[in-house]
Design an enzyme around this catalytic site. Structure first.
Site, short mmCIF file in Angstrom:
data_model
loop_
_atom_site.label_atom_id
_atom_site.label_comp_id
_atom_site.label_asym_id
_atom_site.label_seq_id
_atom_site.Cartn_x
_atom_site.Cartn_y
_atom_site.Cartn_z
CB CYS A 115 -30.29 8.78 -38.80
SG CYS A 115 -30.91 7.13 -39.17
CB CYS A 196 -29.12 2.22 -44.41
SG CYS A 196 -28.94 3.98 -44.75
CB CYS A 199 -31.03 0.30 -40.33
SG CYS A 199 -29.52 0.91 -39.57
CB CYS A 221 -33.87 8.54 -40.84
SG CYS A 221 -34.72 9.59 -42.03
S1 SF4 Z 1 -30.58 4.03 -41.52
FE1 SF4 Z 1 -28.97 2.96 -40.33
S2 SF4 Z 1 -27.07 3.00 -41.58
FE2 SF4 Z 1 -28.58 4.48 -42.48
S3 SF4 Z 1 -27.96 6.43 -41.61
FE3 SF4 Z 1 -29.60 5.60 -40.26
S4 SF4 Z 1 -28.56 4.37 -38.65
FE4 SF4 Z 1 -27.04 4.83 -40.30
#
Ligand code: SF4
Length: 240
Positions: A115, A196, A199, A221
């Site tokens: 993130c 995303c 996730c 995040c």
């Molecule tokens: S939500 Fe998941 S895929 Fe998106 S930036 Fe964060 S860890 Fe990475």
């Protein structure tokens, strides 16, 4: 150099805006901070009221969309649908391509770092030349967001404005129904909150953000915690 809001001014503004409709907050923000003002949106169902309000009150405020490269195709299509319907101006913010390539699939090993590389660093860059940033977060979404103020001075300078801070999930739905607005297409499959794809899972009947980083204790995040903080041990310049 971003604007600096004193704690006294922030306190006075929050007293003025508590219980006041988000349209009044947006009108104040546009008058005070344009053109050094932008909103951010993840273009999910709960984003719809704020985007609609912006289109009504301050349509020239640009909307920053953080494209991590991991979004559901349905989210990108919903973004395009809302932009066309509301007449919004969207600016796509992306992570540094080289750095992102170095960290492909990092979400499996270290989601906080992922993130930071894909969201926090690019957003820091995007906000660099702005005085104020409008966000759609609400107090009722998570315990971490319970203390959200309408006007929040940022430690690095600049101001975060949360016009929906006092809204509830019911308020969001009341607004969507009253204005006959669309929902994200994946809502029907149980995706209450959508980030995303790697996730996010459906969360039928649960709390709004239960489907984010499910099975872990991660719930944010980093964009809305400690004003874009850096995970410990991470080299900011190299993102490693
Ligand atoms: S939500 Fe998941 S895929 Fe998106 S930036 Fe964060 S860890 Fe990475």
């Amino acid at each position: 150099m971003p604007v600096i809001l004193s704690p006294d001014e922030a306190r006075a503004l929050n007293a003025r805006f508590e219980g006041v409709g988000p349209d009044a907050v947006l009108a104040w923000a546009a008058e005070r901070f344009m053109p050094r003002l932008a909103a951010t949106s993840s273009f999910q169902t709960q984003s719809v009221p704020l985007l609609h309000l912006i289109s009504q009150v301050c349509p020239h405020v640009p909307i920053l969309f953080l494209d991590t490269g991991y979004h559901f195709p349905e989210t990108l299509a919903f973004r395009d649908e809302l932009v066309a319907r509301f007449g919004l101006t969207v600016q796509v913010v992306r992570p540094d391509a080289e750095r992102a390539a170095q960290h492909e699939s990092l979400y499996r090993r270290d989601p906080d770092r992922c993130c930071y590389v894909h969201k926090v660093l690019p957003m820091q860059r995007a906000l660099h030349d702005l005085d104020a940033w409008i966000s759609g977060i609400r107090r009722d979404q998570t315990p971490q967001r319970a203390g959200t103020q309408v006007v929040e001075p940022l430690p690095q300078g600049g101001v975060k404005i949360n016009p929906l801070a006092s809204w509830t999930r019911e308020d969001v739905w009341r607004y969507i129904h009253r204005h006959d607005l669309p929902a994200h297409p994946l809502l029907a499959q149980g995706y209450l909150s959508i980030g995303c794809a790697p996730c996010t899972v459906p969360a039928f009947g649960g709390d709004e953000r239960d489907g984010r980083w499910a099975g872990t204790d991660k719930s944010e995040c980093g964009l809305h915690t400690d004003a874009l903080h850096q995970p410990s041990g991470l080299d900011e310049e190299r993102g490693t």
